[in-house]
Scaffold this active site. Sequence first.
Site, PDB file in Angstrom:
ATOM      1  N   THR A   1      28.149  47.104  24.138  1.00 34.24           N
ATOM      2  CA  THR A   1      29.591  46.896  24.175  1.00 34.24           C
ATOM      3  C   THR A   1      30.270  48.199  23.763  1.00 34.24           C
ATOM      4  O   THR A   1      30.252  48.568  22.582  1.00 34.24           O
ATOM      5  CB  THR A   1      30.012  45.757  23.231  1.00 34.24           C
ATOM      6  OG1 THR A   1      29.340  44.549  23.629  1.00 34.24           O
ATOM      7  CG2 THR A   1      31.518  45.527  23.290  1.00 34.24           C
TER       8      THR A   1
ATOM      9  N   LEU B   1      35.898  41.613  30.610  1.00 35.49           N
ATOM     10  CA  LEU B   1      35.733  40.202  30.274  1.00 35.49           C
ATOM     11  C   LEU B   1      35.045  40.046  28.925  1.00 35.49           C
ATOM     12  O   LEU B   1      35.382  39.149  28.146  1.00 35.49           O
ATOM     13  CB  LEU B   1      34.942  39.484  31.372  1.00 35.49           C
ATOM     14  CG  LEU B   1      34.704  37.984  31.162  1.00 35.49           C
ATOM     15  CD1 LEU B   1      36.017  37.222  31.004  1.00 35.49           C
ATOM     16  CD2 LEU B   1      33.897  37.406  32.340  1.00 35.49           C
ATOM     17  N   LYS B   2      34.086  40.922  28.630  1.00 33.71           N
ATOM     18  CA  LYS B   2      33.397  40.857  27.334  1.00 33.71           C
ATOM     19  C   LYS B   2      34.396  41.030  26.191  1.00 33.71           C
ATOM     20  O   LYS B   2      34.331  40.310  25.173  1.00 33.71           O
ATOM     21  CB  LYS B   2      32.319  41.942  27.256  1.00 33.71           C
ATOM     22  CG  LYS B   2      31.615  42.050  25.898  1.00 33.71           C
ATOM     23  CD  LYS B   2      30.845  40.793  25.547  1.00 33.71           C
ATOM     24  CE  LYS B   2      30.266  40.827  24.128  1.00 33.71           C
ATOM     25  NZ  LYS B   2      29.298  41.889  23.894  1.00 33.71           N
ATOM     26  N   LEU B   3      35.332  41.940  26.331  1.00 34.71           N
ATOM     27  CA  LEU B   3      36.330  42.142  25.286  1.00 34.71           C
ATOM     28  C   LEU B   3      37.236  40.922  25.140  1.00 34.71           C
ATOM     29  O   LEU B   3      37.612  40.543  24.026  1.00 34.71           O
ATOM     30  CB  LEU B   3      37.160  43.389  25.567  1.00 34.71           C
ATOM     31  CG  LEU B   3      36.418  44.725  25.530  1.00 34.71           C
ATOM     32  CD1 LEU B   3      37.401  45.877  25.720  1.00 34.71           C
ATOM     33  CD2 LEU B   3      35.632  44.916  24.233  1.00 34.71           C
TER      34      LEU B   3
END
Length: 277
Positions: free
Chosen positions: A90, A161-163
């Site tokens: 990330t 999208l991960k954030l």
Amino acid sequence: MTTVALLGTGIMGAGMARNIAKAGLSLRVWNRSREKAEPLSDVATVTGTAAEAVDGADVVVTMLFDENAVDAVMKDVQLGPDAVWVQSSTVGVDATARLAQLTDRFVDAPVLGTKQPAENGRLLVLASGPAALKSSVQPIFDAIGQRTVWVSDEPGDASKLKLVLNSWVLSVVAGTGQAIAFAEGLGLDPALFFDSIAGGATDSAYAQVKGKAILNGDFAPAFGLDGAVKDAGLIAEAMQAAGTDSAVMKAIHSVLTQAADRGHAKSDMSAIYHGFR
């Protein structure tokens, strides 16, 4: 047989490595601190350098702490002309865009989950990258995850999208830690909070798990607080760039940092509780 090089065998990488090997893929692993990679010698070849792990590999997976770590490692390796780079660390939106420029065989693939899902092959894989590369990486995603969400063909969209997902996760953890500290400050048994929401519309399985850990004083890292500090900063930056008010995430970042400064950086992110005390 597909040869996979996994760079980074920390809390997440170690579990991912075992599931990749379990799927029958040939695996090489490397970690900056070799002692963290050695326990995987029963299922993988442990290499002394990242370059050795990557040499001749079909797929290279990076699961490192931040952009600086990824950048430093990838500058020391030589990807083969047909190798696919799966970037699962990330690192944020801007960093992903920079890293994607290093090769046109780049798949942006951060994962959602913590230690236990990584060990059980139950991660949620978020992926974006050229459609032509899907068949090369899907067996790895199937090995480490219960589900893969292909966001788009554009590297970077999966990291976005991960954030978004992490903004919700950190908000739940922060709210849980805050509620416990608040109840204690009022002289109440914080267990009453969890008893009151149990089974109702405001209940959350994740809040219950993290809350139980806090109440038991169990801060063994499933996802480190130092990583949560890093991610909260990345989220706040991305929010500002997107025109979204980042005040709440900045506040969460501040409390996480306060908990880290109080000696809990290597504890689980639920140790944000100590930032409220």
